[in-house]
Design a protein around this motif. Structure first.
Motif, PDB file in Angstrom:
ATOM      1  N   GLN A   1       0.794  -1.209   0.000  1.00 41.54           N
ATOM      2  CA  GLN A   1       0.000   0.000   0.000  1.00 41.54           C
ATOM      3  C   GLN A   1       0.836   1.273   0.000  1.00 41.54           C
ATOM      4  N   SER A   2       0.149   2.368  -0.243  1.00 39.04           N
ATOM      5  CA  SER A   2       0.755   3.690  -0.178  1.00 39.04           C
ATOM      6  C   SER A   2       0.664   4.241   1.244  1.00 39.04           C
ATOM      7  N   GLY A   3       1.458   5.246   1.508  1.00 42.00           N
ATOM      8  CA  GLY A   3       1.327   6.055   2.713  1.00 42.00           C
ATOM      9  C   GLY A   3       1.164   5.304   4.002  1.00 42.00           C
ATOM     10  N   GLU A   4       0.078   5.626   4.700  1.00 41.84           N
ATOM     11  CA  GLU A   4      -0.190   5.002   5.991  1.00 41.84           C
ATOM     12  C   GLU A   4      -0.992   3.720   5.840  1.00 41.84           C
ATOM     13  N   GLY A   5      -1.155   3.250   4.614  1.00 44.62           N
ATOM     14  CA  GLY A   5      -2.019   2.109   4.362  1.00 44.62           C
ATOM     15  C   GLY A   5      -1.495   0.804   4.933  1.00 44.62           C
ATOM     16  N   ASP A   6      -2.353   0.132   5.699  1.00 42.28           N
ATOM     17  CA  ASP A   6      -2.035  -1.203   6.194  1.00 42.28           C
ATOM     18  C   ASP A   6      -2.942  -2.206   5.498  1.00 42.28           C
ATOM     19  N   ALA A   7      -2.988  -3.435   5.994  1.00 43.80           N
ATOM     20  CA  ALA A   7      -3.812  -4.459   5.351  1.00 43.80           C
ATOM     21  C   ALA A   7      -5.288  -4.077   5.330  1.00 43.80           C
ATOM     22  N   ASP A   8      -5.731  -3.281   6.290  1.00 44.84           N
ATOM     23  CA  ASP A   8      -7.137  -2.910   6.363  1.00 44.84           C
ATOM     24  C   ASP A   8      -7.542  -1.875   5.322  1.00 44.84           C
TER      25      ASP A   8
ATOM     26  N   ALA B   1      15.061  -0.638   1.138  1.00 42.64           N
ATOM     27  CA  ALA B   1      15.650  -1.958   0.874  1.00 42.64           C
ATOM     28  C   ALA B   1      15.218  -2.957   1.947  1.00 42.64           C
ATOM     29  N   GLU B   2      15.116  -2.514   3.209  1.00 50.72           N
ATOM     30  CA  GLU B   2      14.649  -3.398   4.275  1.00 50.72           C
ATOM     31  C   GLU B   2      13.176  -3.739   4.098  1.00 50.72           C
ATOM     32  N   HIS B   3      12.388  -2.763   3.675  1.00 47.15           N
ATOM     33  CA  HIS B   3      10.979  -3.053   3.371  1.00 47.15           C
ATOM     34  C   HIS B   3      10.886  -4.105   2.266  1.00 47.15           C
ATOM     35  N   ALA B   4      11.771  -4.013   1.279  1.00 50.98           N
ATOM     36  CA  ALA B   4      11.776  -5.005   0.193  1.00 50.98           C
ATOM     37  C   ALA B   4      12.133  -6.388   0.720  1.00 50.98           C
TER      38      ALA B   4
ATOM     39  N   LEU C   1       1.177  -5.598  -6.808  1.00 54.36           N
ATOM     40  CA  LEU C   1       0.696  -4.234  -7.013  1.00 54.36           C
ATOM     41  C   LEU C   1       1.349  -3.371  -5.953  1.00 54.36           C
ATOM     42  N   GLY C   2       2.132  -2.399  -6.383  1.00 51.40           N
ATOM     43  CA  GLY C   2       2.739  -1.448  -5.464  1.00 51.40           C
ATOM     44  C   GLY C   2       2.194  -0.063  -5.743  1.00 51.40           C
ATOM     45  N   CYS C   3       1.687   0.584  -4.716  1.00 53.73           N
ATOM     46  CA  CYS C   3       1.099   1.907  -4.864  1.00 53.73           C
ATOM     47  C   CYS C   3       1.959   2.941  -4.150  1.00 53.73           C
ATOM     48  N   SER C   4       2.407   3.964  -4.870  1.00 52.95           N
ATOM     49  CA  SER C   4       3.154   5.069  -4.287  1.00 52.95           C
ATOM     50  C   SER C   4       4.433   4.561  -3.623  1.00 52.95           C
ATOM     51  N   LEU C   5       4.546   4.653  -2.313  1.00 54.13           N
ATOM     52  CA  LEU C   5       5.705   4.089  -1.613  1.00 54.13           C
ATOM     53  C   LEU C   5       5.803   2.594  -1.867  1.00 54.13           C
ATOM     54  N   GLY C   6       4.665   1.897  -1.886  1.00 55.06           N
ATOM     55  CA  GLY C   6       4.659   0.466  -2.151  1.00 55.06           C
ATOM     56  C   GLY C   6       5.247   0.124  -3.507  1.00 55.06           C
ATOM     57  N   ALA C   7       5.092   1.020  -4.482  1.00 55.50           N
ATOM     58  CA  ALA C   7       5.678   0.783  -5.807  1.00 55.50           C
ATOM     59  C   ALA C   7       7.194   0.817  -5.743  1.00 55.50           C
ATOM     60  N   VAL C   8       7.743   1.723  -4.940  1.00 59.75           N
ATOM     61  CA  VAL C   8       9.199   1.816  -4.813  1.00 59.75           C
ATOM     62  C   VAL C   8       9.741   0.572  -4.110  1.00 59.75           C
TER      63      VAL C   8
ATOM     64  N   ILE D   1       2.976  -4.079 -10.971  1.00 63.05           N
ATOM     65  CA  ILE D   1       2.276  -2.851 -11.347  1.00 63.05           C
ATOM     66  C   ILE D   1       2.772  -1.764 -10.408  1.00 63.05           C
ATOM     67  N   ALA D   2       3.483  -0.777 -10.944  1.00 62.26           N
ATOM     68  CA  ALA D   2       4.052   0.303 -10.133  1.00 62.26           C
ATOM     69  C   ALA D   2       3.205   1.556 -10.326  1.00 62.26           C
ATOM     70  N   HIS D   3       2.249   1.742  -9.414  1.00 63.05           N
ATOM     71  CA  HIS D   3       1.286   2.843  -9.539  1.00 63.05           C
ATOM     72  C   HIS D   3       1.864   4.109  -8.890  1.00 63.05           C
ATOM     73  N   GLU D   4       2.175   5.084  -9.732  1.00 63.95           N
ATOM     74  CA  GLU D   4       2.662   6.396  -9.294  1.00 63.95           C
ATOM     75  C   GLU D   4       3.741   6.277  -8.217  1.00 63.95           C
ATOM     76  N   PRO D   5       4.883   5.688  -8.557  1.00 64.51           N
ATOM     77  CA  PRO D   5       5.945   5.506  -7.567  1.00 64.51           C
ATOM     78  C   PRO D   5       6.489   6.837  -7.061  1.00 64.51           C
ATOM     79  N   VAL D   6       6.592   6.980  -5.755  1.00 64.06           N
ATOM     80  CA  VAL D   6       7.204   8.165  -5.158  1.00 64.06           C
ATOM     81  C   VAL D   6       8.702   7.885  -5.089  1.00 64.06           C
ATOM     82  N   ALA D   7       9.374   8.115  -6.200  1.00 59.59           N
ATOM     83  CA  ALA D   7      10.769   7.695  -6.367  1.00 59.59           C
ATOM     84  C   ALA D   7      11.582   8.811  -7.010  1.00 59.59           C
ATOM     85  N   PRO D   8      11.993   9.806  -6.232  1.00 65.57           N
ATOM     86  CA  PRO D   8      12.781  10.904  -6.807  1.00 65.57           C
ATOM     87  C   PRO D   8      14.043  10.440  -7.518  1.00 65.57           C
ATOM     88  N   ARG D   9      14.598   9.273  -7.141  1.00 63.91           N
ATOM     89  CA  ARG D   9      15.833   8.802  -7.766  1.00 63.91           C
ATOM     90  C   ARG D   9      15.651   8.469  -9.249  1.00 63.91           C
TER      91      ARG D   9
END
Length: 273
Positions: free
Chosen positions: A26-33, A71-74, A92-99, A116-124
């Protein structure tokens, strides 16, 4: 819910449905719920794996004030996948999840068949000057959070990422999930720690061209064309030589348009390559 002990944390996750494994990050503060409206439209086609990213909700950290790198999240995603399947998974990765998904694709070749990388927040992914500008924006948002509090931070984050907070851009009959105390705590962790992880990210864009994972950049139909997550998606599309796919809704289309989003996701992931 099930749990998995990993170095430094306990991850909580949920499996639902049957068919090929689809992990949602998920993106942002998103958890399983945060996926409760989306997942029921997918479980007839996929076994859906959702989870609380470490630091959020039930995925508690042994050191709560420590920032977890992307990298640890990965690595957490890899451990979750190893716990439930031996086969390459869909993601499916959304925002931060896409990165996070991009890191999995690079660090664990073959673990994901498609992302599926939905709008990755990836400045790099951006040229140096743009990257520095947007990393500074993220740092400024952290300052806003510390000095002006959550409401001001939500407004500024919505502006930066082109998120509609009015609820008008959503499927008819959908009941928005309330910003309760748990989500507030998750949002605070996201801003204080995950923003730092984005600023300090180590993703090597060139490595994405060598991964066997099919990376499919995606954007929301109503996301404003001026926001930087669209620029990141465009840069990713050029890098991996893939067409950008458009999904219903905006940056958070998976929560605002769950039925239509699921249909689009199913079409992409089940179509012949």
């Amino acid at each position: 819910m099930s749990s998995l002990q990993v170095p430094g944390a306990t991850l909580h996750y949920r499996l639902q449905g049957s068919g090929p494994l689809l992990l949602i990050s998920q993106s942002g503060e998103g958890d399983a719920d945060r996926t409760v409206d989306l997942v029921p439209h997918l479980t007839d086609t996929f076994t859906v794996l959702t989870y609380d990213r470490r630091g959020l909700s039930r995925s508690r950290l042994e050191e709560p004030d420590r920032t977890t790198s992307l990298a640890e999240h990965a690595e957490d995603v890899r451990r979750l996948l190893d716990a439930v399947t031996d086969e390459p998974a869909l993601m499916l990765g959304c925002s931060l999840g896409a990165v996070i998904g991009l890191h999995v694709a690079v660090r664990h070749p073959g673990r994901l068949s498609a992302l599926i990388a939905h709008e990755p927040v990836a400045p790099r992914l951006l040229p140096a000057a743009e990257r520095a500008w947007h990393e500074a924006e993220l740092a400024e948002l952290q300052h806003v959070h510390r000095t002006a509090g959550l409401p001001a931070t939500v407004r500024e984050a919505a502006r930066m990422l082109g998120i509609d907070t009015s609820g008008k851009d959503s499927e008819p009959g959908l009941t928005p999930q309330p910003l309760n105390e748990q989500r507030r705590a998750n949002f605070a962790y996201f801003v204080e720690h995950d923003f730092s992880a984005i600023i300090q990210d180590t993703l090597d864009p060139a490595a994405l061209t060598a991964t066997p994972t099919r990376i499919i950049p995606a954007v929301g139909a109503t996301t404003p064309s001026t926001v930087f997550d669209l620029a990141c998606a465009a840069a990713l599309a050029d890098l991996v030589d893939e067409e950008i796919r458009t999904f219903p809704g905006g940056h958070n289309g998976n929560t605002s348009h769950p039925k239509a989003y699921a249909e689009r996701l199913r079409d992409l992931l089940t179509a012949p390559c």
